[in-house]
Design a protein around this motif. Structure first.
Motif, PDB file in Angstrom:
ATOM      1  N   LEU A 125       0.936  -1.042  -0.108  1.00 45.65           N
ATOM      2  CA  LEU A 125      -0.075  -0.168  -0.199  1.00 45.65           C
ATOM      3  C   LEU A 125       1.154   1.521   0.124  1.00 45.65           C
ATOM      4  N   VAL A 126       0.930   2.142  -1.144  1.00 47.14           N
ATOM      5  CA  VAL A 126       1.691   3.074  -1.277  1.00 47.14           C
ATOM      6  C   VAL A 126      -0.018   4.900  -0.447  1.00 47.14           C
ATOM      7  N   THR A 127       0.489   4.927   0.232  1.00 53.60           N
ATOM      8  CA  THR A 127       0.418   6.795   0.707  1.00 53.60           C
ATOM      9  C   THR A 127       0.225   7.563   1.235  1.00 53.60           C
ATOM     10  N   TYR A 128      -0.396   8.677   1.025  1.00 50.25           N
ATOM     11  CA  TYR A 128       0.757  10.111   0.720  1.00 50.25           C
ATOM     12  C   TYR A 128       0.188  10.826   2.108  1.00 50.25           C
ATOM     13  N   HIS A 129       1.006  11.594   3.168  1.00 52.98           N
ATOM     14  CA  HIS A 129       1.159  12.440   4.074  1.00 52.98           C
ATOM     15  C   HIS A 129       0.926  13.766   4.100  1.00 52.98           C
ATOM     16  N   PRO A 130       0.139  14.811   4.645  1.00 49.84           N
ATOM     17  CA  PRO A 130       1.270  15.773   4.590  1.00 49.84           C
ATOM     18  C   PRO A 130       2.885  15.904   5.249  1.00 49.84           C
ATOM     19  N   ILE A 131       3.047  16.482   4.837  1.00 49.39           N
ATOM     20  CA  ILE A 131       4.477  16.517   5.291  1.00 49.39           C
ATOM     21  C   ILE A 131       5.541  17.945   7.057  1.00 49.39           C
ATOM     22  N   GLY A 132       5.082  18.773   7.207  1.00 47.10           N
ATOM     23  CA  GLY A 132       4.247  18.633   8.119  1.00 47.10           C
ATOM     24  C   GLY A 132       4.126  20.416   8.530  1.00 47.10           C
ATOM     25  N   VAL A 133       5.047  20.744   8.937  1.00 45.41           N
ATOM     26  CA  VAL A 133       5.495  22.232   8.790  1.00 45.41           C
ATOM     27  C   VAL A 133       5.410  22.789   7.946  1.00 45.41           C
ATOM     28  N   THR A 134       5.432  23.680   6.542  1.00 47.83           N
ATOM     29  CA  THR A 134       6.183  24.162   5.386  1.00 47.83           C
ATOM     30  C   THR A 134       6.226  25.711   5.462  1.00 47.83           C
ATOM     31  N   ALA A 135       6.747  25.862   4.627  1.00 50.17           N
ATOM     32  CA  ALA A 135       7.141  27.889   4.325  1.00 50.17           C
ATOM     33  C   ALA A 135       7.059  28.625   3.240  1.00 50.17           C
ATOM     34  N   ALA A 136       6.821  29.558   3.027  1.00 49.10           N
ATOM     35  CA  ALA A 136       6.814  29.964   1.703  1.00 49.10           C
ATOM     36  C   ALA A 136       7.449  31.196   1.318  1.00 49.10           C
ATOM     37  N   ILE A 137       7.866  31.939   0.832  1.00 46.24           N
ATOM     38  CA  ILE A 137       8.898  33.355   0.187  1.00 46.24           C
ATOM     39  C   ILE A 137       7.994  33.756  -0.678  1.00 46.24           C
ATOM     40  N   VAL A 138       7.301  34.351  -0.945  1.00 45.20           N
ATOM     41  CA  VAL A 138       6.731  35.199  -2.152  1.00 45.20           C
ATOM     42  C   VAL A 138       7.597  36.972  -2.631  1.00 45.20           C
ATOM     43  N   PRO A 139       6.905  36.666  -3.589  1.00 43.97           N
ATOM     44  CA  PRO A 139       8.153  38.104  -4.324  1.00 43.97           C
ATOM     45  C   PRO A 139       6.898  39.156  -4.453  1.00 43.97           C
ATOM     46  N   TYR A 145       3.683  19.349  -0.514  1.00 44.68           N
ATOM     47  CA  TYR A 145       3.288  19.689   0.709  1.00 44.68           C
ATOM     48  C   TYR A 145       3.341  18.394   1.091  1.00 44.68           C
ATOM     49  N   LEU A 146       3.516  16.848   0.536  1.00 40.62           N
ATOM     50  CA  LEU A 146       2.773  15.166   0.718  1.00 40.62           C
ATOM     51  C   LEU A 146       3.902  14.413   0.504  1.00 40.62           C
ATOM     52  N   GLN A 147       4.153  13.307   1.535  1.00 40.35           N
ATOM     53  CA  GLN A 147       5.006  12.809   1.411  1.00 40.35           C
ATOM     54  C   GLN A 147       4.849  11.257   1.246  1.00 40.35           C
ATOM     55  N   ALA A 148       5.591  10.232   1.023  1.00 37.14           N
ATOM     56  CA  ALA A 148       4.654   9.053   0.887  1.00 37.14           C
ATOM     57  C   ALA A 148       5.123   8.542   1.527  1.00 37.14           C
ATOM     58  N   LYS A 149       4.484   6.901   1.730  1.00 35.41           N
ATOM     59  CA  LYS A 149       4.590   5.904   2.929  1.00 35.41           C
ATOM     60  C   LYS A 149       3.937   4.586   2.567  1.00 35.41           C
ATOM     61  N   HIS A 150       5.473   3.636   2.306  1.00 35.24           N
ATOM     62  CA  HIS A 150       4.851   2.364   1.295  1.00 35.24           C
ATOM     63  C   HIS A 150       4.594   1.643   2.877  1.00 35.24           C
ATOM     64  N   LEU A 151       3.373   0.741   2.937  1.00 40.73           N
ATOM     65  CA  LEU A 151       3.133  -0.736   4.042  1.00 40.73           C
ATOM     66  C   LEU A 151       3.063  -1.765   3.300  1.00 40.73           C
ATOM     67  N   LYS A 152       3.708  -2.581   3.927  1.00 38.34           N
ATOM     68  CA  LYS A 152       3.603  -3.802   2.960  1.00 38.34           C
ATOM     69  C   LYS A 152       3.661  -4.791   4.147  1.00 38.34           C
ATOM     70  N   LEU A 153       2.549  -5.521   3.753  1.00 43.04           N
ATOM     71  CA  LEU A 153       1.753  -6.214   4.579  1.00 43.04           C
ATOM     72  C   LEU A 153       1.989  -7.457   4.446  1.00 43.04           C
ATOM     73  N   ARG A 154       2.299  -8.760   5.189  1.00 39.64           N
ATOM     74  CA  ARG A 154       2.015  -9.701   4.407  1.00 39.64           C
ATOM     75  C   ARG A 154       0.847 -10.637   5.481  1.00 39.64           C
ATOM     76  N   LEU A 155       0.142 -11.390   4.887  1.00 37.86           N
ATOM     77  CA  LEU A 155      -0.782 -12.249   5.071  1.00 37.86           C
ATOM     78  C   LEU A 155      -0.669 -12.874   5.176  1.00 37.86           C
ATOM     79  N   ARG A 156      -1.356 -13.840   6.756  1.00 38.22           N
ATOM     80  CA  ARG A 156      -0.785 -15.005   7.246  1.00 38.22           C
ATOM     81  C   ARG A 156      -1.639 -16.644   6.749  1.00 38.22           C
ATOM     82  N   SER A 157      -2.497 -15.927   5.850  1.00 43.72           N
ATOM     83  CA  SER A 157      -3.167 -16.732   5.155  1.00 43.72           C
ATOM     84  C   SER A 157      -4.200 -16.423   4.089  1.00 43.72           C
ATOM     85  N   MET A 158      -4.077 -17.575   3.056  1.00 42.59           N
ATOM     86  CA  MET A 158      -4.737 -17.151   2.043  1.00 42.59           C
ATOM     87  C   MET A 158      -5.465 -17.981   1.392  1.00 42.59           C
ATOM     88  N   THR A 159      -6.373 -18.773   2.191  1.00 38.68           N
ATOM     89  CA  THR A 159      -6.986 -19.404   2.174  1.00 38.68           C
ATOM     90  C   THR A 159      -8.465 -19.072   2.826  1.00 38.68           C
TER      91      THR A 159
END
Length: 483
Positions: free
Chosen positions: A134-148, A469-483
């Motif tokens: 599973l790949v999910t996306y999460h807010p990166i945290g406190v951010t900042a910007a510099i505007v002209p 503003y987002l960072q990816a997270k990989h969740l790798k899961l093992r299923l105990r049983s396929m039946t």
């Protein structure tokens, strides 16, 4: 609020003991207002407030964040005319141009509101039948910007829109030159319901407030629109804390005209893109490259359009072109014109400040065209960021590409031709983040905006605008049983 302070933790504050900057109308030299200038301690207080709200704001349902952005856009639209008039007094460009800027900023906020509810994850293929990825996306945290200061409301929206949509609090170093209309914009965000701490607005100087944002170890990402030297300084300052950066830096756009182009149409397009906002745009036309067989005729048309340009106080509804923003712009243009003409370039339009009634108290410069500009002259090699354009002729496609791609900049380019196949072929070989073919604007809400080479990295607008503003997270899961 014509003498303003800082917006931190949901309230305006006016602390004592800090420097204050006077905002001056570039059209007439009159005082418009002032702003406090943020220091590192001010930045720290904003970070503390942002950290406190992050856990709740980052888990707020996307639909709620989207609704806040929509409400903010509606409030800005309701106040757009007053905001545009104030921005003209601060920055100089005509009220009609500022209205376009502000209303596009509203579109940006609405767009990212809808992007927020479409951001999901995915299930990826796995190497074994009992594994799920599973790949999910999460807010990166406190951010900042510099505007002209050149498009302060629009570019403010480009940065806060995706940050807030992603669930990230954001601290903005707004431009000290144009802080007053921004204060109205921030009020709209607050009234739209964004919780205290999610937005901080801190006008300040780059070497002080900008450096404090760049070096702060608990700010996880920073988006800046700036010059190349400023971007390099931000990178150096941010290196110690591995902050994610999105940098949209300077440009030096070539405007290419082939011999089969409609010369009148191309000249009008080049004129508008060269002198809109008095050339103070990162994607402005800096150098015109014309097929040698039509170069004299194109120069004649282009110079005539430049000479006919009516400039004046942007508060006048009849005016389409206003002053430049500060005396530094004029000094840089004078230096570029002097260098090009000393090297053999021909001044065919403009060349200096506008004088006489209505001009003497302001910062007005005539739209300037230099024909036969040597390729090593300043207008052909450095970003002028003002109403000065150099022109040169080319003989062949190989020569054209060598000239066009020969600089360190790579933000935007333009190609005009009656042969779409040829124009497309040239566009694919130009080393720029965006190319306009028979169109003089490369920005589009649903497409990524950003540079190649020294013009920066990262992208704003489009779905890509959320990536900072987002960072990816990989969740790798093992299923105990396929039946």
């Amino acid at each position: 609020m014509l003498d303003r302070g800082f917006f931190i933790n949901g309230a305006w504050e006016m602390p004592s003991g800090l420097d204050r900057f006077e905002v001056i109308n570039p059209a007439n030299g009159a005082r418009v207002g002032s702003t406090l200038l943020a220091d590192a301690a001010t930045v720290e207080r904003a970070v503390i407030a942002a950290e406190a709200v992050f856990p709740a704001f980052s888990t707020t349902p996307a639909r709620q964040r989207a609704d806040m952005l929509h409400r903010a856009a509606t409030l800005v639209e309701q106040r757009a005319e007053d905001m545009a008039r104030l921005l003209t007094q601060e920055q100089g460009k005509p009220v009609s141009d500022n209205m376009k800027e502000i209303l596009f900023g509203c579109e940006v906020m609405r767009y990212y509101g809808e992007q927020a509810v479409r951001t999901g994850g995915s299930i990826r293929p796995s190497s074994a039948p009992h594994i799920r990825n599973l790949v999910t996306y999460h807010p990166i945290g406190v951010t900042a910007a510099i505007v002209p200061w050149n498009y302060p409301i629009d570019l403010y929206a480009w940065k806060i829109g995706p940050a807030l949509a992603a669930g990230c609090p954001i601290i903005v170093k707004s431009p000290h030159e144009t802080p007053l209309a921004i204060a109205m914009f921030v009020d709209c965000l607050h009234e739209a319901g964004f919780p205290p701490g999610t937005i901080a607005d801190l006008p300040g100087l780059g070497p002080i407030a900008g450096e404090a944002l760049s070096t702060h170890p608990r700010i996880r990402a920073l988006s800046a629109t700036a010059s190349v030297p400023a971007g390099q300084a931000i990178m150096r300052a941010a290196a110690g804390n591995m902050k994610r950066l999105c940098l949209e830096l300077g440009g030096h756009a070539p405007f290419i005209v082939f011999d089969d182009a409609d010369l009148e149409e191309a000249a009008r397009a080049a004129h508008r893109r060269a002198f809109s906002n008095m050339g103070q745009i990162c994607i402005t036309v800096n150098r015109v490259l014309v097929a040698k067989s039509v170069a004299p005729r194109f120069a004649e048309i282009f110079a005539s359009l430049a000479d006919e340009t009516v400039i004046g106080d942007g508060m006048d509804p009849a005016i389409g072109y206003g002053p430049v923003q500060n005396a530094g712009v004029i000094a840089r243009m004078d230096r570029h014109v002097a260098d090009a003409t000393a090297r053999g370039g021909r001044l065919v339009a403009g060349g200096g400040r506008a004088t006489g009634s209505g001009f003497d108290d302001g910062l007005f410069y005539r739209p300037t065209v230099i024909a036969d500009a040597p390729l090593d002259s300043l207008p052909m090699t450095e970003e002028t960021f003002g109403p000065v354009v150099g022109m040169a002729a080319f003989d062949s496609t190989a020569e054209l590409l060598k000239i066009a791609n020969g600089l360190e900049y790579g933000l935007a380019a333009y190609v005009y031709s009656g042969d779409l196949e040829r124009a497309w072929s040239i566009a694919e070989r130009l080393d720029f983040g965006a190319v306009g073919v028979n169109v003089n604007d490369t920005s589009e809400l649903q497409a990524p905006f950003g540079g190649w080479k020294m013009s920066g990295f990262g992208r704003e607008l489009g779905p890509e605008g959320l990536e900072t503003y987002l960072q990816a997270k990989h969740l790798k899961l093992r299923l105990r049983s396929m039946t």
